[in-house]
Design a protein around this motif. Structure first.
Motif, PDB file in Angstrom:
ATOM      1  N   VAL A 311       0.839  -1.200   0.000  1.00 43.83           N
ATOM      2  CA  VAL A 311       0.000   0.000   0.000  1.00 43.83           C
ATOM      3  C   VAL A 311       0.875   1.252   0.000  1.00 43.83           C
ATOM      4  CG1 VAL A 311      -1.696   1.326   1.319  1.00 43.83           C
ATOM      5  CG2 VAL A 311      -1.947  -1.157   1.101  1.00 43.83           C
ATOM      6  N   HIS A 312       1.926   1.242   0.792  1.00 44.53           N
ATOM      7  CA  HIS A 312       2.828   2.401   0.835  1.00 44.53           C
ATOM      8  C   HIS A 312       3.591   2.545  -0.485  1.00 44.53           C
ATOM      9  CE1 HIS A 312       2.069   2.885   5.152  1.00 44.53           C
ATOM     10  NE2 HIS A 312       2.109   1.561   5.213  1.00 44.53           N
ATOM     11  N   GLU A 313       3.947   1.438  -1.107  1.00 50.53           N
ATOM     12  CA  GLU A 313       4.592   1.496  -2.423  1.00 50.53           C
ATOM     13  C   GLU A 313       3.604   2.026  -3.470  1.00 50.53           C
ATOM     14  OE1 GLU A 313       6.210  -2.323  -3.296  1.00 50.53           O
ATOM     15  OE2 GLU A 313       7.616  -2.281  -1.605  1.00 50.53           O
ATOM     16  N   PHE A 314       2.347   1.629  -3.356  1.00 48.46           N
ATOM     17  CA  PHE A 314       1.290   2.140  -4.231  1.00 48.46           C
ATOM     18  C   PHE A 314       1.199   3.655  -4.088  1.00 48.46           C
ATOM     19  CE2 PHE A 314      -3.089   3.480  -4.811  1.00 48.46           C
ATOM     20  CZ  PHE A 314      -3.542   2.784  -5.924  1.00 48.46           C
ATOM     21  N   TRP A 315       1.171   4.141  -2.862  1.00 48.78           N
ATOM     22  CA  TRP A 315       1.108   5.586  -2.640  1.00 48.78           C
ATOM     23  C   TRP A 315       2.290   6.289  -3.311  1.00 48.78           C
ATOM     24  CZ3 TRP A 315       0.036   5.577   3.380  1.00 48.78           C
ATOM     25  CH2 TRP A 315      -1.258   5.092   3.606  1.00 48.78           C
ATOM     26  N   ASP A 316       3.474   5.722  -3.174  1.00 52.82           N
ATOM     27  CA  ASP A 316       4.663   6.348  -3.755  1.00 52.82           C
ATOM     28  C   ASP A 316       4.572   6.382  -5.281  1.00 52.82           C
ATOM     29  OD1 ASP A 316       5.724   6.728  -1.240  1.00 52.82           O
ATOM     30  OD2 ASP A 316       7.002   4.942  -1.311  1.00 52.82           O
ATOM     31  N   ARG A 317       4.087   5.284  -5.882  1.00 55.15           N
ATOM     32  CA  ARG A 317       4.030   5.220  -7.353  1.00 55.15           C
ATOM     33  C   ARG A 317       3.094   6.281  -7.926  1.00 55.15           C
ATOM     34  NH1 ARG A 317       1.158   1.090  -9.941  1.00 55.15           N
ATOM     35  NH2 ARG A 317       1.458  -0.166  -8.066  1.00 55.15           N
ATOM     36  N   TYR A 318       2.022   6.585  -7.209  1.00 54.13           N
ATOM     37  CA  TYR A 318       1.057   7.570  -7.713  1.00 54.13           C
ATOM     38  C   TYR A 318       1.208   8.946  -7.074  1.00 54.13           C
ATOM     39  CZ  TYR A 318      -1.232   3.704 -10.044  1.00 54.13           C
ATOM     40  OH  TYR A 318      -1.489   2.644 -10.880  1.00 54.13           O
ATOM     41  N   GLY A 319       2.209   9.123  -6.232  1.00 53.06           N
ATOM     42  CA  GLY A 319       2.441  10.426  -5.616  1.00 53.06           C
ATOM     43  C   GLY A 319       1.364  10.840  -4.636  1.00 53.06           C
ATOM     44  N   LEU A 320       0.744   9.884  -3.965  1.00 51.42           N
ATOM     45  CA  LEU A 320      -0.336  10.171  -3.034  1.00 51.42           C
ATOM     46  C   LEU A 320       0.226  10.622  -1.686  1.00 51.42           C
ATOM     47  CD1 LEU A 320      -2.500   7.063  -3.941  1.00 51.42           C
ATOM     48  CD2 LEU A 320      -2.990   9.437  -4.561  1.00 51.42           C
ATOM     49  N   ARG A 321      -0.410  11.630  -1.093  1.00 50.34           N
ATOM     50  CA  ARG A 321       0.072  12.217   0.148  1.00 50.34           C
ATOM     51  C   ARG A 321      -0.834  11.850   1.322  1.00 50.34           C
ATOM     52  NH1 ARG A 321       3.268  16.595  -1.563  1.00 50.34           N
ATOM     53  NH2 ARG A 321       4.411  15.840  -3.386  1.00 50.34           N
ATOM     54  N   ARG A 322      -0.215  11.638   2.482  1.00 52.40           N
ATOM     55  CA  ARG A 322      -0.958  11.220   3.658  1.00 52.40           C
ATOM     56  C   ARG A 322      -1.706  12.378   4.300  1.00 52.40           C
ATOM     57  NH1 ARG A 322       2.958   6.892   6.802  1.00 52.40           N
ATOM     58  NH2 ARG A 322       3.685   5.784   4.964  1.00 52.40           N
ATOM     59  N   TRP A 323      -2.813  12.038   4.933  1.00 53.71           N
ATOM     60  CA  TRP A 323      -3.619  13.013   5.665  1.00 53.71           C
ATOM     61  C   TRP A 323      -2.759  13.682   6.744  1.00 53.71           C
ATOM     62  CZ3 TRP A 323      -8.104  15.513   5.413  1.00 53.71           C
ATOM     63  CH2 TRP A 323      -8.601  16.128   6.565  1.00 53.71           C
ATOM     64  N   GLY A 324      -2.924  14.983   6.866  1.00 53.21           N
ATOM     65  CA  GLY A 324      -2.179  15.732   7.866  1.00 53.21           C
ATOM     66  C   GLY A 324      -1.049  16.553   7.287  1.00 53.21           C
ATOM     67  N   GLY A 325      -0.694  16.284   6.039  1.00 50.95           N
ATOM     68  CA  GLY A 325       0.364  17.043   5.390  1.00 50.95           C
ATOM     69  C   GLY A 325      -0.161  17.797   4.182  1.00 50.95           C
ATOM     70  N   GLU A 326       0.711  18.043   3.236  1.00 55.50           N
ATOM     71  CA  GLU A 326       0.299  18.710   1.997  1.00 55.50           C
ATOM     72  C   GLU A 326      -0.579  17.765   1.171  1.00 55.50           C
ATOM     73  OE1 GLU A 326       0.909  21.868   0.892  1.00 55.50           O
ATOM     74  OE2 GLU A 326       1.625  22.160   2.951  1.00 55.50           O
ATOM     75  N   PRO A 327      -1.579  18.296   0.481  1.00 56.91           N
ATOM     76  CA  PRO A 327      -2.446  17.425  -0.323  1.00 56.91           C
ATOM     77  C   PRO A 327      -1.726  16.841  -1.530  1.00 56.91           C
ATOM     78  CG  PRO A 327      -2.992  19.735  -0.701  1.00 56.91           C
ATOM     79  CD  PRO A 327      -2.004  19.709   0.429  1.00 56.91           C
ATOM     80  N   THR A 328      -2.301  15.805  -2.085  1.00 51.99           N
ATOM     81  CA  THR A 328      -1.748  15.125  -3.255  1.00 51.99           C
ATOM     82  C   THR A 328      -1.725  16.082  -4.452  1.00 51.99           C
ATOM     83  OG1 THR A 328      -2.571  12.989  -2.510  1.00 51.99           O
ATOM     84  CG2 THR A 328      -2.100  13.217  -4.869  1.00 51.99           C
ATOM     85  N   PRO A 329      -0.576  16.256  -5.101  1.00 50.63           N
ATOM     86  CA  PRO A 329      -0.546  17.104  -6.298  1.00 50.63           C
ATOM     87  C   PRO A 329      -1.263  16.420  -7.456  1.00 50.63           C
ATOM     88  CG  PRO A 329       1.581  16.050  -5.970  1.00 50.63           C
ATOM     89  CD  PRO A 329       0.752  15.706  -4.770  1.00 50.63           C
ATOM     90  N   ALA A 330      -1.804  17.207  -8.342  1.00 47.55           N
ATOM     91  CA  ALA A 330      -2.483  16.642  -9.506  1.00 47.55           C
ATOM     92  C   ALA A 330      -1.481  15.878 -10.367  1.00 47.55           C
ATOM     93  CB  ALA A 330      -3.127  17.754 -10.329  1.00 47.55           C
ATOM     94  N   PRO A 331      -1.816  14.644 -10.758  1.00 46.95           N
ATOM     95  CA  PRO A 331      -0.901  13.889 -11.624  1.00 46.95           C
ATOM     96  C   PRO A 331      -0.649  14.638 -12.931  1.00 46.95           C
ATOM     97  CG  PRO A 331      -2.658  12.485 -10.769  1.00 46.95           C
ATOM     98  CD  PRO A 331      -3.034  13.889 -10.425  1.00 46.95           C
ATOM     99  N   THR A 332       0.555  14.520 -13.429  1.00 46.50           N
ATOM    100  CA  THR A 332       0.893  15.135 -14.710  1.00 46.50           C
ATOM    101  C   THR A 332       0.216  14.379 -15.836  1.00 46.50           C
ATOM    102  OG1 THR A 332       3.034  15.810 -13.834  1.00 46.50           O
ATOM    103  CG2 THR A 332       2.775  15.805 -16.233  1.00 46.50           C
ATOM    104  N   GLY A 333      -0.559  15.077 -16.645  1.00 46.70           N
ATOM    105  CA  GLY A 333      -1.291  14.440 -17.723  1.00 46.70           C
ATOM    106  C   GLY A 333      -0.490  14.375 -19.007  1.00 46.70           C
ATOM    107  N   PRO A 334      -0.942  13.562 -19.969  1.00 45.09           N
ATOM    108  CA  PRO A 334      -0.247  13.460 -21.261  1.00 45.09           C
ATOM    109  C   PRO A 334      -0.483  14.698 -22.115  1.00 45.09           C
ATOM    110  CG  PRO A 334      -2.273  12.188 -21.297  1.00 45.09           C
ATOM    111  CD  PRO A 334      -2.132  12.689 -19.896  1.00 45.09           C
ATOM    112  N   ALA A 335       0.313  14.840 -23.161  1.00 44.92           N
ATOM    113  CA  ALA A 335       0.178  16.001 -24.039  1.00 44.92           C
ATOM    114  C   ALA A 335      -1.094  15.946 -24.865  1.00 44.92           C
ATOM    115  CB  ALA A 335       1.404  16.094 -24.952  1.00 44.92           C
ATOM    116  N   ASP A 336      -1.564  14.750 -25.211  1.00 41.39           N
ATOM    117  CA  ASP A 336      -2.755  14.591 -26.035  1.00 41.39           C
ATOM    118  C   ASP A 336      -3.770  13.720 -25.299  1.00 41.39           C
ATOM    119  OD1 ASP A 336      -4.492  14.789 -28.145  1.00 41.39           O
ATOM    120  OD2 ASP A 336      -3.230  13.725 -29.590  1.00 41.39           O
ATOM    121  N   GLU A 337      -5.020  13.846 -25.697  1.00 39.60           N
ATOM    122  CA  GLU A 337      -6.068  13.056 -25.057  1.00 39.60           C
ATOM    123  C   GLU A 337      -5.794  11.569 -25.262  1.00 39.60           C
ATOM    124  OE1 GLU A 337     -10.939  12.486 -25.092  1.00 39.60           O
ATOM    125  OE2 GLU A 337      -9.965  13.806 -26.541  1.00 39.60           O
TER     126      GLU A 337
END
Length: 350
Positions: A311-337
């Motif tokens: 679960v912690h590795e999952f959080w790291d792979r998607y850049g998810l942030r834990r409650w109590g700190g800074e919120p999760t940044p928006a994932p970087t999207g692709p250049a095209d749809e």
């Protein structure tokens, strides 16, 4: 970290069944009773649309869920080639309801697909009936096939079919899902689900209420309930959060847990409000909804009690942030749809 069952679909199915044994028995009994009361009828429908070019494209759709439709059917407007969509007969798909589509029922998919000039097939995988039929047919006929990633990946994701091209959300997801296999090709296209979430937001959202919403995942086979239910209960009590049950939390154990939570003062969020219309902070254990919230500009976090290491590795792979700190940044999207890119790949233009 890699898939628990990177190659064997049968072993993955055994694991899945073991996690939901009571539910499997219930469904098997109910299905047997229905079959005893109703006449046999074709279970699949083949929907066809004309187009330009010689090669046909086959989409295998197992359900009308939002993730399934976003991953597979949003490519349709960008496809000029002829298209077939194989789906369960009772599944309503608005994207193929127009007059340009012809529909016929089929008893066995292989004879119905053979000889139609199909050159490429796309599914969400071969762990459900339609996807299995499509990939088994494609392997037998030496037809190119691809699987599009439709959700955030855990080690318990089903294995990919042999000789398949994976259309992944990110390079990290591509390597994770591939899990060292040499018979797979990978292409990173991005997530249509997150792309749509970002476009629907139309700018940063204003958080109207600070009281957070916890996204339920008691139905999931990946984690024991002492993690999913225990985390939800503790977090909602501690933070005064609302609990939002997952639509699949309909089994007896989930309903019992809901009753206990209500008796102990935890309030439930009205699930008639679509997830995309929330204006509160969002918290989950490993829900894709946390990523969707971050893309929409909402404060988004993760929380888990006594969770395993993956679960912690999952959080790291998607850049998810834990409650109590800074919120999760928006994932970087692709250049095209992503759907446009997928359409180009299916038609051999990318």
């Amino acid at each position: 970290m890699a898939l628990i069952h990177p190659r064997s679909l049968e072993r993955w199915q055994e694991w899945q069944t073991s996690r939901h044994r009571a539910r499997q028995v219930k469904h098997a009994v109910a299905g047997a009773l229905r079959r005893g009361d109703e006449p046999a009828r074709p279970a699949l429908a083949l929907h066809s649309r004309a187009g330009s070019g010689e090669g046909r494209i086959l989409l295998g759709v197992d359900s009308a869920s939002p993730t399934s439709r976003a991953s597979l059917l949003t490519a349709l407007p960008y496809l000029s080639a002829p298209v077939d969509v194989l789906a369960p007969a009772g599944v309503e798909l608005p994207e193929i309801a127009g007059p340009e589509w012809e529909r016929r029922l089929v008893e066995e998919p292989a004879p119905a697909l053979t000889g139609r000039g199909i050159t490429t097939a796309l599914t969400l995988g071969w762990h459900l009936r339609v996807g299995r039929a499509v990939h088994e047919w494609a392997l037998a006929q030496d037809v190119a096939a691809a699987v599009v990633q439709h959700g955030a990946l855990t080690p318990y994701a089903p294995p990919l079919p042999p000789r398949t091209t994976l259309l992944a959300w990110s390079d990290a997801d591509a390597e994770f899902y591939r899990s060292g296999r040499e018979d797979l090709e990978v292409r990173t296209v991005g997530s249509q689900l997150l792309w749509q979430a970002g476009r629907e937001a139309d700018g940063p959202l204003v958080v109207e209420v600070d009281r957070p919403v916890f996204l339920g995942q008691m139905h999931g086979a990946e984690l024991p309930r002492y993690v999913t239910a225990g985390t939800a209960y503790a977090f909602c009590r501690r933070e005064g959060a609302l609990y939002r049950p997952h639509p699949s939390e309909l089994d007896a154990l989930s309903r019992a847990a809901h009753a206990v939570m209500r008796r102990r003062g935890i309030e439930f969020q009205d699930t008639s409000l679509p997830l995309g219309e929330l204006r509160r902070p969002v918290v989950g254990v490993f829900s894709t909804g946390v990523l969707e919230a971050a893309v929409r500009g909402l404060p988004a976090y993760v929380e888990a009690r006594r969770a395993p290491g993956w679960v912690h590795e999952f959080w790291d792979r998607y850049g998810l942030r834990r409650w109590g700190g800074e919120p999760t940044p928006a994932p970087t999207g692709p250049a095209d749809e992503p759907s446009r890119v997928i359409a180009q790949l299916l038609e051999g233009q990318a």
